[in-house]
Design a protein around this motif. Structure first.
Motif, PDB file in Angstrom:
ATOM      1  N   ALA A 165       0.833  -1.212   0.000  1.00 43.65           N
ATOM      2  CA  ALA A 165       0.000   0.000   0.000  1.00 43.65           C
ATOM      3  C   ALA A 165       0.865   1.258   0.000  1.00 43.65           C
ATOM      4  N   PHE A 166       1.951   1.237   0.763  1.00 41.98           N
ATOM      5  CA  PHE A 166       2.865   2.379   0.837  1.00 41.98           C
ATOM      6  C   PHE A 166       3.595   2.559  -0.489  1.00 41.98           C
ATOM      7  N   ASP A 167       4.039   1.448  -1.066  1.00 46.65           N
ATOM      8  CA  ASP A 167       4.782   1.483  -2.323  1.00 46.65           C
ATOM      9  C   ASP A 167       3.913   2.023  -3.460  1.00 46.65           C
ATOM     10  N   LYS A 168       2.631   1.676  -3.451  1.00 46.31           N
ATOM     11  CA  LYS A 168       1.718   2.104  -4.517  1.00 46.31           C
ATOM     12  C   LYS A 168       1.063   3.447  -4.229  1.00 46.31           C
ATOM     13  N   GLY A 169       1.426   4.069  -3.129  1.00 40.10           N
ATOM     14  CA  GLY A 169       0.890   5.386  -2.815  1.00 40.10           C
ATOM     15  C   GLY A 169      -0.530   5.383  -2.287  1.00 40.10           C
ATOM     16  N   LEU A 170      -1.023   4.226  -1.867  1.00 39.78           N
ATOM     17  CA  LEU A 170      -2.376   4.149  -1.311  1.00 39.78           C
ATOM     18  C   LEU A 170      -2.409   4.619   0.150  1.00 39.78           C
ATOM     19  N   MET A 171      -1.255   4.772   0.722  1.00 35.56           N
ATOM     20  CA  MET A 171      -1.130   5.354   2.058  1.00 35.56           C
ATOM     21  C   MET A 171       0.204   6.073   2.134  1.00 35.56           C
ATOM     22  N   THR A 172       0.282   7.029   3.009  1.00 43.22           N
ATOM     23  CA  THR A 172       1.543   7.727   3.238  1.00 43.22           C
ATOM     24  C   THR A 172       1.676   7.965   4.731  1.00 43.22           C
ATOM     25  N   ILE A 173       2.809   8.477   5.135  1.00 38.22           N
ATOM     26  CA  ILE A 173       3.070   8.769   6.545  1.00 38.22           C
ATOM     27  C   ILE A 173       3.448  10.236   6.649  1.00 38.22           C
ATOM     28  N   SER A 174       2.714  10.955   7.459  1.00 36.17           N
ATOM     29  CA  SER A 174       2.882  12.401   7.557  1.00 36.17           C
ATOM     30  C   SER A 174       4.266  12.773   8.064  1.00 36.17           C
TER      31      SER A 174
ATOM     32  N   TYR B 138       4.220  11.731  11.859  1.00 35.80           N
ATOM     33  CA  TYR B 138       4.427  10.303  11.578  1.00 35.80           C
ATOM     34  C   TYR B 138       3.127   9.486  11.658  1.00 35.80           C
ATOM     35  N   SER B 139       2.005  10.121  11.345  1.00 39.42           N
ATOM     36  CA  SER B 139       0.732   9.412  11.347  1.00 39.42           C
ATOM     37  C   SER B 139       0.385   8.936   9.935  1.00 39.42           C
ATOM     38  N   VAL B 140      -0.398   7.865   9.862  1.00 39.55           N
ATOM     39  CA  VAL B 140      -0.785   7.273   8.581  1.00 39.55           C
ATOM     40  C   VAL B 140      -1.928   8.062   7.958  1.00 39.55           C
ATOM     41  N   GLN B 141      -1.810   8.320   6.661  1.00 34.39           N
ATOM     42  CA  GLN B 141      -2.882   8.935   5.896  1.00 34.39           C
ATOM     43  C   GLN B 141      -3.249   8.001   4.755  1.00 34.39           C
ATOM     44  N   LEU B 142      -4.521   7.695   4.645  1.00 35.29           N
ATOM     45  CA  LEU B 142      -4.995   6.819   3.574  1.00 35.29           C
ATOM     46  C   LEU B 142      -5.440   7.656   2.388  1.00 35.29           C
TER      47      LEU B 142
ATOM     48  N   ILE C 142      -5.704   1.672  11.157  1.00 35.91           N
ATOM     49  CA  ILE C 142      -4.418   2.365  11.043  1.00 35.91           C
ATOM     50  C   ILE C 142      -4.579   3.803  10.562  1.00 35.91           C
ATOM     51  N   ASP C 143      -5.783   4.171  10.136  1.00 34.72           N
ATOM     52  CA  ASP C 143      -6.018   5.522   9.633  1.00 34.72           C
ATOM     53  C   ASP C 143      -5.766   6.528  10.752  1.00 34.72           C
ATOM     54  N   GLY C 144      -4.780   7.396  10.580  1.00 30.90           N
ATOM     55  CA  GLY C 144      -4.434   8.386  11.589  1.00 30.90           C
ATOM     56  C   GLY C 144      -3.519   7.873  12.688  1.00 30.90           C
ATOM     57  N   LYS C 145      -3.202   6.588  12.642  1.00 30.33           N
ATOM     58  CA  LYS C 145      -2.341   5.997  13.667  1.00 30.33           C
ATOM     59  C   LYS C 145      -0.886   6.399  13.439  1.00 30.33           C
ATOM     60  N   LYS C 146      -0.177   6.687  14.521  1.00 31.02           N
ATOM     61  CA  LYS C 146       1.249   7.001  14.416  1.00 31.02           C
ATOM     62  C   LYS C 146       2.046   5.714  14.388  1.00 31.02           C
ATOM     63  N   ILE C 147       3.083   5.697  13.568  1.00 34.90           N
ATOM     64  CA  ILE C 147       3.921   4.507  13.499  1.00 34.90           C
ATOM     65  C   ILE C 147       4.737   4.369  14.786  1.00 34.90           C
TER      66      ILE C 147
ATOM     67  N   LEU D 149       9.770  11.773   3.740  1.00 33.83           N
ATOM     68  CA  LEU D 149       8.329  11.536   3.883  1.00 33.83           C
ATOM     69  C   LEU D 149       7.531  12.570   3.090  1.00 33.83           C
ATOM     70  N   ALA D 150       8.002  13.807   3.076  1.00 35.10           N
ATOM     71  CA  ALA D 150       7.324  14.849   2.290  1.00 35.10           C
ATOM     72  C   ALA D 150       7.377  14.506   0.807  1.00 35.10           C
ATOM     73  N   TYR D 151       8.508  13.956   0.361  1.00 42.52           N
ATOM     74  CA  TYR D 151       8.618  13.538  -1.046  1.00 42.52           C
ATOM     75  C   TYR D 151       7.597  12.443  -1.345  1.00 42.52           C
ATOM     76  N   HIS D 152       7.498  11.474  -0.444  1.00 40.81           N
ATOM     77  CA  HIS D 152       6.538  10.378  -0.652  1.00 40.81           C
ATOM     78  C   HIS D 152       5.117  10.926  -0.731  1.00 40.81           C
ATOM     79  N   ARG D 153       4.789  11.836   0.162  1.00 39.57           N
ATOM     80  CA  ARG D 153       3.435  12.447   0.166  1.00 39.57           C
ATOM     81  C   ARG D 153       3.170  13.208  -1.127  1.00 39.57           C
ATOM     82  N   ASP D 154       4.156  13.943  -1.612  1.00 40.84           N
ATOM     83  CA  ASP D 154       3.951  14.815  -2.775  1.00 40.84           C
ATOM     84  C   ASP D 154       4.086  14.103  -4.117  1.00 40.84           C
ATOM     85  N   HIS D 155       4.870  13.004  -4.157  1.00 38.96           N
ATOM     86  CA  HIS D 155       5.173  12.386  -5.452  1.00 38.96           C
ATOM     87  C   HIS D 155       4.726  10.926  -5.587  1.00 38.96           C
ATOM     88  N   VAL D 156       4.465  10.253  -4.488  1.00 38.62           N
ATOM     89  CA  VAL D 156       4.075   8.833  -4.551  1.00 38.62           C
ATOM     90  C   VAL D 156       2.613   8.648  -4.137  1.00 38.62           C
ATOM     91  N   PHE D 157       2.197   9.362  -3.123  1.00 45.30           N
ATOM     92  CA  PHE D 157       0.839   9.284  -2.597  1.00 45.30           C
ATOM     93  C   PHE D 157      -0.178   9.650  -3.681  1.00 45.30           C
TER      94      PHE D 157
END
Length: 245
Positions: free
Chosen positions: A179-188, A192-196, A216-221, A234-242
């Motif tokens: 899910a993380f690899d495909k951008g279906l979730m990210t971590i703020s 460090y909380s999960v965003q779906l 896990i929605d909103g849960k901190k790792i 993490l910002a890169y993942h949110r902006d370019h993968v999510f």
């Protein structure tokens, strides 16, 4: 085999033998299998039952020994690199040492380059799992076969000095790694909380969604022991993968 006159393990297990000795064991096994095929007396006559002949005849013995040799080589390299990494506490310096050791700047497709990259990726997994205490940062799952070192900035997008950085990995079990690899979730990067993603929320009415993702929605790792995920990564993942908001 410990009692066979041609193979003296001197009280050691096969795992403890040097590569040359394992090669010698493989040679003897192949010779004995050849005798078996020719219906001559061989070491396999002494051990096991007649209906177990398929194991050596199908070359499973040789394959197992070759796998053992590769694993022993990997273990020795892990010990060597662990010593190298232990000399540093700065993640940037660790990344630089690993980049140099595994020659990650060389992205050629020759056998040596591919082998080096593979070994670097294997060590990256070892390092990330150790950093998270061998547990998924979301679920606490500790089954090694189910754990992956998830790159925050994907391998293909990251710069050489980022690829093996201990700050560029999170230990996740297989479902959440995908899910993380495909951008279906990210971590703020903020807390460090999960965003779906909205793409994943489209399945919110499904029973499995609440079971596997609702919790896990909103849960901190769970934070790692030493090297926290880099906020810029993490910002890169949110902006370019999510995908989706």
């Amino acid at each position: 085999m410990p009692y066979h006159k041609e193979i003296d393990l001197e009280g050691h297990s096969l795992y403890e033998l040097p590569d040359a000795a394992i090669d010698e064991v493989i040679r003897v096994v192949k010779e004995e299998v050849k005798k078996m095929r020719n219906r001559q007396q061989n070491i396999f006559d002494t051990y096991g039952r007649p209906n177990q002949r398929s194991y050596p005849l199908n070359s499973f013995c040789s394959a197992a020994l070759k796998s053992l040799k590769k694993y022993a080589e990997y273990e020795r390299e892990v010990v060597e690199v662990d010593k190298l990494v232990a000399l540093e506490t700065n993640p940037k310096k660790i990344s630089k040492k690993l980049t140099d050791y595994f020659d990650i700047t060389k992205e050629g497709e020759d056998i040596q380059s591919v082998t080096k990259r593979r070994k670097g990726q294997e060590y990256f997994r070892h390092m990330i799992l150790a950093n998270y205490g061998g547990r998924c940062a979301l679920t606490g799952i500790s089954v090694p076969q189910m754990l992956l070192a998830s790159h925050i900035i994907p391998w293909s997008d990251s710069k050489p000095q980022q690829k093996l950085s201990p700050e560029n990995g999170i230990c996740l079990s297989a479902l959440y790694d995908k899910a993380f690899d495909k951008g279906l979730m990210t971590i703020s990067p903020d807390d460090y909380s999960v965003q779906l993603s909205s793409a994943l929320r489209d399945y919110g009415s499904q029973e499995y969604f609440e079971r596997h993702f609702g919790g896990i929605d909103g849960k901190k790792i769970t934070m790692p022991m030493m090297y926290e995920p880099n906020r810029n990564f993490l910002a890169y993942h949110r902006d370019h993968v999510f995908v989706g908001i």
